[in-house]
Every structure is written in C-alpha cells, then in structure tokens.
Design a protein around this motif. Sequence first.
Motif, PDB file in Angstrom:
ATOM      1  N   ASP A 122     -19.271  29.099  39.637  1.00 23.28           N
ATOM      2  CA  ASP A 122     -18.577  28.183  39.827  1.00 23.28           C
ATOM      3  C   ASP A 122     -19.036  27.024  40.452  1.00 23.28           C
ATOM      4  OD1 ASP A 122     -16.464  26.108  39.913  1.00 23.28           O
ATOM      5  OD2 ASP A 122     -15.356  27.981  40.478  1.00 23.28           O
ATOM      6  N   LEU A 123     -19.720  26.403  39.841  1.00 28.94           N
ATOM      7  CA  LEU A 123     -20.208  24.628  40.999  1.00 28.94           C
ATOM      8  C   LEU A 123     -18.720  24.298  41.602  1.00 28.94           C
ATOM      9  CD1 LEU A 123     -23.364  23.584  38.949  1.00 28.94           C
ATOM     10  CD2 LEU A 123     -23.419  25.277  40.322  1.00 28.94           C
ATOM     11  N   THR A 124     -17.842  23.917  41.603  1.00 26.50           N
ATOM     12  CA  THR A 124     -17.228  23.418  41.798  1.00 26.50           C
ATOM     13  C   THR A 124     -17.003  23.189  43.345  1.00 26.50           C
ATOM     14  OG1 THR A 124     -15.433  24.034  40.311  1.00 26.50           O
ATOM     15  CG2 THR A 124     -14.491  22.815  42.016  1.00 26.50           C
ATOM     16  N   PRO A 125     -17.158  25.013  44.220  1.00 27.14           N
ATOM     17  CA  PRO A 125     -17.492  24.087  45.583  1.00 27.14           C
ATOM     18  C   PRO A 125     -18.518  23.584  46.338  1.00 27.14           C
ATOM     19  CG  PRO A 125     -17.060  26.520  45.175  1.00 27.14           C
ATOM     20  CD  PRO A 125     -17.170  26.371  44.033  1.00 27.14           C
ATOM     21  N   ASP A 129     -18.941  20.296  48.285  1.00 35.99           N
ATOM     22  CA  ASP A 129     -18.823  20.366  49.636  1.00 35.99           C
ATOM     23  C   ASP A 129     -20.111  19.482  50.006  1.00 35.99           C
ATOM     24  OD1 ASP A 129     -17.068  21.948  50.406  1.00 35.99           O
ATOM     25  OD2 ASP A 129     -18.934  23.664  50.479  1.00 35.99           O
ATOM     26  N   LEU A 130     -20.774  19.247  48.479  1.00 36.89           N
ATOM     27  CA  LEU A 130     -22.012  18.131  48.660  1.00 36.89           C
ATOM     28  C   LEU A 130     -21.580  16.346  48.808  1.00 36.89           C
ATOM     29  CD1 LEU A 130     -24.802  20.235  47.142  1.00 36.89           C
ATOM     30  CD2 LEU A 130     -24.526  19.309  49.886  1.00 36.89           C
ATOM     31  N   GLY A 131     -20.478  16.553  48.328  1.00 38.49           N
ATOM     32  CA  GLY A 131     -20.013  14.835  47.537  1.00 38.49           C
ATOM     33  C   GLY A 131     -20.467  14.908  46.006  1.00 38.49           C
ATOM     34  N   ILE A 132     -20.651  15.794  45.357  1.00 40.07           N
ATOM     35  CA  ILE A 132     -21.318  14.865  44.003  1.00 40.07           C
ATOM     36  C   ILE A 132     -20.822  14.956  43.489  1.00 40.07           C
ATOM     37  CG2 ILE A 132     -22.840  16.285  42.047  1.00 40.07           C
ATOM     38  CD1 ILE A 132     -25.191  17.702  44.299  1.00 40.07           C
ATOM     39  N   PHE A 144     -18.231  19.242  31.374  1.00 35.75           N
ATOM     40  CA  PHE A 144     -18.189  20.569  32.412  1.00 35.75           C
ATOM     41  C   PHE A 144     -17.493  21.421  32.773  1.00 35.75           C
ATOM     42  CE2 PHE A 144     -22.514  17.788  31.957  1.00 35.75           C
ATOM     43  CZ  PHE A 144     -22.906  17.830  30.426  1.00 35.75           C
ATOM     44  N   THR A 145     -16.603  21.052  32.528  1.00 36.18           N
ATOM     45  CA  THR A 145     -15.276  22.371  33.260  1.00 36.18           C
ATOM     46  C   THR A 145     -14.514  22.511  32.205  1.00 36.18           C
ATOM     47  OG1 THR A 145     -15.248  20.306  35.162  1.00 36.18           O
ATOM     48  CG2 THR A 145     -13.505  21.552  35.063  1.00 36.18           C
ATOM     49  N   VAL A 146     -14.093  23.582  32.876  1.00 38.18           N
ATOM     50  CA  VAL A 146     -12.605  24.611  31.752  1.00 38.18           C
ATOM     51  C   VAL A 146     -12.690  24.995  32.705  1.00 38.18           C
ATOM     52  CG1 VAL A 146     -12.538  26.582  29.881  1.00 38.18           C
ATOM     53  CG2 VAL A 146     -15.174  24.494  30.605  1.00 38.18           C
ATOM     54  N   ASP A 147     -11.252  25.198  32.801  1.00 44.07           N
ATOM     55  CA  ASP A 147      -9.948  25.271  33.451  1.00 44.07           C
ATOM     56  C   ASP A 147      -9.623  25.128  34.768  1.00 44.07           C
ATOM     57  OD1 ASP A 147      -8.780  26.782  30.839  1.00 44.07           O
ATOM     58  OD2 ASP A 147      -9.764  28.086  30.724  1.00 44.07           O
ATOM     59  N   GLY A 148     -10.037  24.577  35.362  1.00 42.07           N
ATOM     60  CA  GLY A 148     -10.567  24.263  36.399  1.00 42.07           C
ATOM     61  C   GLY A 148     -12.146  24.887  37.392  1.00 42.07           C
TER      62      GLY A 148
END
Length: 440
Positions: A122-125, A129-132, A144-148
């Motif tokens: 999960d790359l979300t955090p 954090d990096l502001g990407i 590129f997001t599924v269920d959050g």
Amino acid sequence: MFRLSTTPASRKPVAATALAAFSLLALAGCAGGGGGTDANGVTKVTLSMQNPDVETADPATWAIIEAFEDANPDVDIEVSGQAVAEHLQSLSIAAQSDTLPDIFWVYKATAEEMLEAGRLLDLTPILADLGIDEKLPESTIDNFTVDGVTYGVPYQGLLTGLWVNQAILEEHDLEVPETFDELVKVAETLSDAGVTTISNGANQSSFSVWSFLVMLERFGYGEKIDAILAGEESYDNDDFVRLYEHIAELRDAGAFASNVSTQTYQQAVDQFLNGNAAMLDAGVWASSAIQESDIAENVTFWKGPEFEDGVGEQNIIMNVASAPLVVDHKVGDNEEKLNAVTAFLDFYYSDEAQQILVENGQPPVTKYEPEIDPETQSALKSAIDAATAEGVTSPQSQPDLLVPTAVASAMYDSIYGVIQDQLTPQQAVELVEAALEDER
C-alpha cells in the motif's frame, strides 16, 4: 487468480510451457524480498520492466535510474526486463509463488488482481509523506486506487495518436484530416499514388494499435467497460461493430502497408522515418527518433479522427498514465529496502527526474511544467500542444489497461485481424467477447 497471458506467439502448449519455465527463471534472478544492505552498505532494489533492453528501448527510465544512483550511492537499482507478454507472464507466475521483484511495471488489471491477493504494498502513506500525491493529477491517483489503497504510481505518460508527415500530404494536395470520412479520402488518394497512409506493424508487436484504442473510446468504451467486465453488457455491441466496420473501410481504402502482417513496430517506425508513410500509429515515445530524423521539421501530432456516428465525446486524445509501477508487499517488511524504495519514488517524481523524462522525449507525469525547446524538441512540443489544446479531453485510462491480459491480447488481435482482412468486424468483436467470457 493470476492467469497467464495468451498471445499469438504462445498458444501452442509446448511453446507456452517452455516460455513459462524460461520466464520464471529469468524473473527469479530479480525477485525481491530477500536481503537488505550488503557488507559495503549498499541496498539492492530490483526493478523489472517491460523491455528486454531498458537502456536502449527506454532511455528516459534508464537516465532517471542513473541520476538517482549518482545521488544515492548507497542504493543499487538492479534492472531487468522482458518483452511485454513474457514480462506479464513471468509476473503472474512469480505472484503465485510470492517471489515478485521489489518494483515492477504491470498492467493495471493484473496489478489489481495482485492487490486483492495481498501481493502489493500500500503506497498511500508513502505518497502522502513525500507529497507525491499532491504532485500527481487527482485522476491518476484515483486510477490506481482501490478501496482507499493506492497500489501504483505512473511509470510514464501514454500520449498516443498519429504522427503525420505534412510534407507527404502537401505533395498530394491534402491537409491533415479532422473526421474519419476525411481520413478515408486521404487514404484513397495516397493509395492511388502508391503511398502508405498509416504505418503499423503486427509482427511481434500486436499491441501497436494505439490510435485504434483511442477510436474505441470514441464509440463509448469508457462508459461501457465496467458493465462489459461484469457480464451485464457485451463487447459484441452495435457501437463497437460499427468501429470495426470503419477499420475495414480504412483497409479497403488502402490505408495500410501491404506488409503490415510481417513488419514489426520498429520497422513501421522506420517506414515513417524514411518518408515512406504519411502517418505513424504510435505515441509520444517516438518523438526522440522523429526529432533525430530528416523529416522532423515536417511532422506534427494528430489526436486521430472524429466520427459522425461515434458515441459520446469525440474531441478526445489519449493522454493518460501508463500502466503503473507497483511495489512488492514484502518490501514493507525490510526497513533498509523500504527506505531505498521510498527514496527512489521520491526522486522519480521530483522536478529533476520529470525534466529528465522531457529531455528524453517523454511528457512529465506530474503537474511539473517542463522546459521544452521548440526547435530541438518540436516533435514533443507538437504532441503536448495537441494534448493541451482548448476543449480537448482525455479518458481516464487506455482501454487495454482496464482488462485482463488475455482480453487485451484479444483486442489487439481483433484490430489487426480486421486490418489484415483475416476477420470480419463481427468476428472481431466475437473474438474479444469470447476472451472476456473466459475471464468472467
């Protein structure tokens, strides 16, 4: 869950078995999850891509990797690659045994299968954090997001359509067309003069039908695909049949080279660069080769024809995020490797790296406003100008990236089947629908 890709070159059982064994061995050498930092304090990160020779075939990515390693001598990015079909097949096998590389390129549909099976990080955090996540367009994050859970990040931009040699058109008193009917007239005129209108290459590159995938969107693909995947609607529908009938019209008008079935994509590019075709079916990645050719000053980029009998928005261009880069879930269990991957992602989406993309003929995937020389990068500029023209819109994703690999392969085969007069339009849509039924 993870089905192997089915391509024209791998349908014989013996060949498929041999390919699978070879692919698994190739990928095993770059599998991630193990090890961290060596005795010299260097952390190895494996990166698997969809090109057998990344340095030559994908100079933009290669240049970013080199710049990152120069700035981060304590990280070694170990790059490997295979052709698309073999690469996807290798990843599917590796996913089953939980031996995926640390970072890898993969189709969106396959990535979502891997996410469901717990194989992706999960790359979300990390992105937050990096502001990407603030640097990327919201539509890209959503894609590129599924269920959050954001499972992927854009590798490069997919800006595709038709490159046009205006000098050839002018020589025959023609202009860049706007509508499909005008394109047919161009094809008829050029065919009578013995000139190829659209350069394509089906041999070993059946995926090279980008402009026709854009046309598919002009017949309502984006609005239909969810229902089609759910089995509530069929690929065999009147709108899609009508598009394939138009492809047949182009074929009958003499738009394609007589050797379209035997030449590769690269040979199709060479045909265009050598002035032997008026148009090239490709994307922005071809801009560097065009810029270095003798025809550069005559080339412009065209989003492709609009259709009077199309469905929905016609003033569209395919300007979307490519298939994503994703990260193996085991990276999250290795602190050194996680830090190295995080640093790589931070650099990849920095302004510095985005300008490297531009310098290698690729548009930025972030909101970064690039520096483009209108003289030395005229081809790239024409593509970006077409994508940012007033009123033009874009789909959320390229059609083949929204379906399983076997279905994407059937889509390619269906289009080239009509181009080569091997399939009728009705047989073409039935071919894709059969592949969909196998996946449902």
